[in-house]
Motif scaffolding. Structure first.
Motif, PDB file in Angstrom:
ATOM      1  N   TYR A 114     -66.908   8.255 -42.919  1.00  0.00           N
ATOM      2  CA  TYR A 114     -66.486   9.025 -44.069  1.00  0.00           C
ATOM      3  C   TYR A 114     -67.404   8.936 -45.258  1.00  0.00           C
ATOM      4  CZ  TYR A 114     -64.330   4.408 -44.648  1.00  0.00           C
ATOM      5  OH  TYR A 114     -64.148   2.725 -44.842  1.00  0.00           O
ATOM      6  N   ARG A 165     -59.010  10.043 -44.679  1.00  0.00           N
ATOM      7  CA  ARG A 165     -59.064   9.787 -46.254  1.00  0.00           C
ATOM      8  C   ARG A 165     -59.626  11.182 -46.734  1.00  0.00           C
ATOM      9  NH1 ARG A 165     -60.744   4.225 -45.812  1.00  0.00           N
ATOM     10  NH2 ARG A 165     -60.474   3.498 -43.724  1.00  0.00           N
ATOM     11  N   ASP A 172     -62.618   7.316 -50.773  1.00  0.00           N
ATOM     12  CA  ASP A 172     -62.336   6.795 -49.396  1.00  0.00           C
ATOM     13  C   ASP A 172     -61.165   6.034 -49.150  1.00  0.00           C
ATOM     14  OD1 ASP A 172     -64.022   5.463 -51.286  1.00  0.00           O
ATOM     15  OD2 ASP A 172     -63.869   3.982 -49.714  1.00  0.00           O
ATOM     16  N   ASN A 173     -60.505   5.479 -50.282  1.00  0.00           N
ATOM     17  CA  ASN A 173     -59.009   4.957 -50.148  1.00  0.00           C
ATOM     18  C   ASN A 173     -57.919   5.662 -50.340  1.00  0.00           C
ATOM     19  OD1 ASN A 173     -60.741   2.460 -49.481  1.00  0.00           O
ATOM     20  ND2 ASN A 173     -60.669   1.760 -51.482  1.00  0.00           N
ATOM     21  N   ASP A 184     -56.000  -0.118 -47.777  1.00  0.00           N
ATOM     22  CA  ASP A 184     -57.131  -0.927 -48.210  1.00  0.00           C
ATOM     23  C   ASP A 184     -56.435  -1.692 -49.487  1.00  0.00           C
ATOM     24  OD1 ASP A 184     -58.504  -0.336 -46.386  1.00  0.00           O
ATOM     25  OD2 ASP A 184     -60.284   0.684 -47.664  1.00  0.00           O
TER      26      ASP A 184
HETATM   27 MG    MG Z   1     -61.811   1.410 -48.084  1.00  0.00          MG
END
Ligand code: MG
Ligand code: AMP
Length: 472
Positions: free
Chosen positions: A73, A179, A244-245, A254
């Motif tokens: 990602y 994500r 990305d989280n 995360d």
């Molecule tokens: Mg992460």
């Protein structure tokens, strides 16, 4: 008995450029710390004996039906775009489909991958214990989240700033690990076929009724508004709200430098790397708008007419601020006993929060103490509360069952930072009883548990956790 995991791996059937297929690394001496039997039963997983489970949930032995891979990602990290990130210390063993839903079974701390960059791909025991406690507590608090299925120690040290630390692996379960950054990965490379394949996959997995990218953006925005409102209402600070989280499922994932508020202050930051307070407690509502704008940008290439797309997307993003405020007002109204909050109630809620910030009041204990009339003791200067209380009581007069509303909205127990640290320190010394007790109490966070009143206590000055670390 042999462990059985009913795998059905759909992500592994996506095109090769979505991942690197590879097994987890092996470890020298795995030992099972904890297995979540309740969650396993919900997933249709039949447990095996502890030694066998330690082999499987450390990554040493691949269970039947696994098709292990590391996902790729991208993502905006603290506002800067990284065109390629990925599972640098995680391995997706596969998925189980259960009761109409599908769940990823992922090992975290399972060794280096092509996406590890400078990292070693490992985790030490601290973050594994932290994520286990906090993700399970979030679930019990009613916040959408990844779950913890197992924790295993590896019998091998990992090296961090603090020195040599015991290694561990967490098995996490999530509705998926798609994500915003996964969409960004394909959009940034102008890989339209990849983007389309990801879009189709996401709709099948999470949004079967959605018909076009505008509807998808709308649906994801709604879930994220619900999620961030819940975070705010339990005093949760994620700490690394990078794109990305941010998941498409609307679940929290995360748990790195996350923490809960003790004393209330809107600017609270714990993460050691968040030097400018980008992800401060109250700023989370602004950041999610920014993150959704990045998601919208990644969706633009999927639209036949890009100008129309930008207009439709912009409208959705601009509507987020007022929607977040409305959701926040409703959630905080419940915290002070209002079943159905009106716009005029905003001043009342803000009036309390301002006094809490000035009076260094404990977030969780103050709201809970409203129920039994003990809240004034939470303020440095209790008369500040008295001046608010009169207005509040007058407003409550028209409510039917304010105490029931408050009991359902105000937890007694949260995973306080100093208690999580205490559980980690004990675990490092080989004693998991502190961890087990915390998990047990936090599984019923809205229930008074007189035996556990010590876990309600805010930290003494010497116990206050000043900073938290991504420190995986
Ligand atoms: Mg992460
Ligand atoms: P996070 O802060 O958990 O969102 O992680 C950010 C990125 O750093 C992800 O791509 C992770 O895979 C990677 N990462 C974090 N810790 C490690 C580690 N110990 N080894 C390799 N990669 C890591």
């Amino acid at each position: 008995m042999t462990i059985t995991i009913p795998f059905d791996n759909s992500y592994a059937r996506l095109p090769d450029r979505f991942f690197t297929k590879m097994p987890p690394a092996t470890v020298p001496a795995p030992a099972l710390i904890r297995f979540n039997h309740t969650l396993a039963a919900e997933l249709g997983i039949v447990p095996g004996d502890p030694d066998e489970m330690a082999q499987i949930f450390s990554g040493n032995v691949l269970p039947d039906g696994a098709d292990p891979l590391a996902q790729v990602y991208a993502g905006h990290q603290f506002g800067g775009f990284s065109p390629q990130l990925g599972d640098g210390r995680a391995n997706l063993l596969g998925e189980v489909a259960q009761g109409g839903a599908r769940y990823d079974i992922q090992l975290k701390g399972s060794g280096p991958t092509p996406y590890s960059r400078m990292g070693d791909g490992r985790a030490w025991l601290g973050p594994v214990i932290r994520e286990y406690i906090v993700s399970e507590a979030m679930h019990a608090l009613g916040v959408p989240t990844s779950r913890a299925l197992a924790a295993v120690s590896t019998g091998e040290n990992v090296y961090r700033e603090q020195g040599a630390l015991p290694g561990a692996v967490l098995t996490r379960v999530a509705s998926s690990h798609i994500r915003v950054g996964t969409f960004q990965f394909f959009a940034a490379r102008r890989d339209l076929d990849g983007l389309q394949a990801l879009y189709d996959y996401t709709l099948t997995r999470h949004y079967p009724h959605v018909e076009d990218p505008v509807e998808l953006l709308h649906a994801v925005v709604e879930r994220q508004i619900g999620l961030i409102t819940k975070w705010m209402s339990v005093g949760f600070i994620h700490g690394v709200m990078n794109t990305d989280n941010t998941t498409l499922s609307g679940e929290t994932i995360d748990y790195g430098p996350c923490a809960f508020l003790d004393v209330y202050h809107p600017d609270t930051v714990f993460s050691s790397i968040d030097t400018h307070g980008r992800y401060a407690y109250a700023n989370q509502a602004n950041v999610i708008v920014w993150n959704m704008a990045q998601f919208a940008t990644a969706l633009v290439p999927l639209m036949p007419d890009q100008e129309d797309a930008v207009e439709a997307f912009t409208r959705i993003i601009h509507a987020m601020g007022p929607k977040l405020e409305a959701a926040w007002l409703h959630a905080f109204g419940k915290k002070i006993g209002l079943a159905d909050t009106k716009a005029e109630d905003l001043d009342l809620i803000i009036g309390l929060l301002q006094r809490m910030a000035e009076g260094r009041a404990d977030f969780t204990n103050t709201f809970r103490a409203l129920i039994d009339g003990q809240a004034r003791d939470q303020f440095l200067d209790p008369t500040a509360f008295d001046s608010w209380e009169a207005d509040w009581r007058a407003r409550l007069a028209s409510e039917e069952a304010p105490n029931d509303v408050m009991k359902a909205a105000n937890p007694v127990f949260i995973p306080r930072n100093h208690r999580v640290e205490e559980a980690i320190a004990a675990a490092v010394a080989g004693d998991y009883s502190v961890f087990e007790r915390l998990l047990d109490v936090l599984s019923r966070p809205y229930t008074d548990q007189p035996d556990a009143s010590d876990l309600r206590r805010p930290p003494e000055p010497a116990e206050v956790v000043q900073q938290t670390f991504c420190g995986t």
